[in-house]
Design a protein around this motif. Structure first.
Motif, mmCIF file in Angstrom:
data_model
loop_
_atom_site.group_PDB
_atom_site.id
_atom_site.type_symbol
_atom_site.label_atom_id
_atom_site.label_comp_id
_atom_site.label_asym_id
_atom_site.label_seq_id
_atom_site.Cartn_x
_atom_site.Cartn_y
_atom_site.Cartn_z
ATOM 1 N N HIS A 30 0.840 -1.210 0.000
ATOM 2 C CA HIS A 30 0.000 0.000 0.000
ATOM 3 C C HIS A 30 0.871 1.254 0.000
ATOM 4 C CE1 HIS A 30 -3.459 2.521 0.495
ATOM 5 N NE2 HIS A 30 -2.947 3.041 1.593
ATOM 6 N N ALA A 31 1.950 1.240 0.754
ATOM 7 C CA ALA A 31 2.848 2.397 0.791
ATOM 8 C C ALA A 31 3.435 2.662 -0.594
ATOM 9 C CB ALA A 31 3.962 2.177 1.809
ATOM 10 N N ASP A 33 2.132 1.742 -3.479
ATOM 11 C CA ASP A 33 1.031 2.219 -4.333
ATOM 12 C C ASP A 33 0.751 3.700 -4.093
ATOM 13 O OD1 ASP A 33 0.796 -0.336 -5.353
ATOM 14 O OD2 ASP A 33 -0.999 -0.838 -4.165
ATOM 15 N N CYS A 34 0.813 4.123 -2.843
ATOM 16 C CA CYS A 34 0.556 5.527 -2.508
ATOM 17 C C CYS A 34 1.652 6.437 -3.065
ATOM 18 C CB CYS A 34 0.448 5.710 -0.995
ATOM 19 S SG CYS A 34 -1.086 5.074 -0.301
ATOM 20 N N VAL A 35 2.903 6.008 -2.950
ATOM 21 C CA VAL A 35 4.000 6.813 -3.480
ATOM 22 C C VAL A 35 3.860 6.937 -4.996
ATOM 23 C CG1 VAL A 35 6.505 6.893 -3.861
ATOM 24 C CG2 VAL A 35 5.593 6.365 -1.592
ATOM 25 N N ALA A 37 1.094 6.756 -6.794
ATOM 26 C CA ALA A 37 -0.033 7.649 -7.089
ATOM 27 C C ALA A 37 0.351 9.102 -6.847
ATOM 28 C CB ALA A 37 -1.240 7.263 -6.232
ATOM 29 N N TRP A 38 1.088 9.337 -5.784
ATOM 30 C CA TRP A 38 1.525 10.701 -5.471
ATOM 31 C C TRP A 38 2.433 11.234 -6.574
ATOM 32 C CZ3 TRP A 38 6.626 12.202 -4.139
ATOM 33 C CH2 TRP A 38 6.744 13.534 -3.728
ATOM 34 N N LEU A 44 -4.923 9.032 -3.947
ATOM 35 C CA LEU A 44 -4.343 7.878 -3.253
ATOM 36 C C LEU A 44 -5.274 6.675 -3.380
ATOM 37 C CD1 LEU A 44 -2.969 9.530 -0.002
ATOM 38 C CD2 LEU A 44 -1.726 8.943 -2.086
ATOM 39 N N PRO A 45 -4.707 5.489 -3.511
ATOM 40 C CA PRO A 45 -5.537 4.291 -3.643
ATOM 41 C C PRO A 45 -6.215 3.930 -2.328
ATOM 42 C CG PRO A 45 -3.230 3.672 -3.500
ATOM 43 C CD PRO A 45 -3.283 5.174 -3.562
ATOM 44 N N GLU A 46 -7.274 3.162 -2.443
ATOM 45 C CA GLU A 46 -7.942 2.645 -1.250
ATOM 46 C C GLU A 46 -7.000 1.677 -0.533
ATOM 47 O OE1 GLU A 46 -10.999 3.341 0.109
ATOM 48 O OE2 GLU A 46 -11.019 4.954 -1.368
ATOM 49 N N PRO A 47 -7.000 1.675 0.792
ATOM 50 C CA PRO A 47 -6.150 0.746 1.529
ATOM 51 C C PRO A 47 -6.549 -0.711 1.250
ATOM 52 C CG PRO A 47 -7.022 2.432 2.985
ATOM 53 C CD PRO A 47 -7.722 2.581 1.676
#
Length: 88
Positions: A30-31, A33-35, A37-38, A44-47
């Motif tokens: 998830h981390a 994926d968030c980076v 997306a940022w 930010l993606p759904e957890p």
């Protein structure tokens, strides 16, 4: 990042009945994926499930830690007279 910092003490409930590797892999995934997306300037993606459970575990542990700290703080004045009365 907080979940990774406290993985050995704050995610006990997330590990219950699950492999710690599964939980950590989900948190890291998830981390990443968030980076990504940022960097792409996307939402930010759904957890994922592992991240959600890790976050809930940390919240539960924080509640417990706060309750313990409050209990110790309330108990501190009661313990002082006992120590003073014993010649300490």
């Amino acid at each position: 990042m907080t979940l990774l910092e406290v993985w050995d003490s704050g995610l006990v409930y997330a590990f219950h009945g699950r492999s710690p590797v599964w939980v950590l892999r989900g948190v890291i995934s998830h981390a990443v994926d968030c980076v990504g997306a940022w960097q792409r300037e996307e939402a930010l993606p759904e957890p994922n499930r592992a991240f959600g459970q890790a976050r809930e575990s940390l919240a539960a542990n924080r509640d417990e830690w706060e309750a313990i700290a409050e209990a110790e703080e309330e108990d501190r004045p009661r313990r002082r007279p006992q120590r003073d009365g014993n010649g300490s």
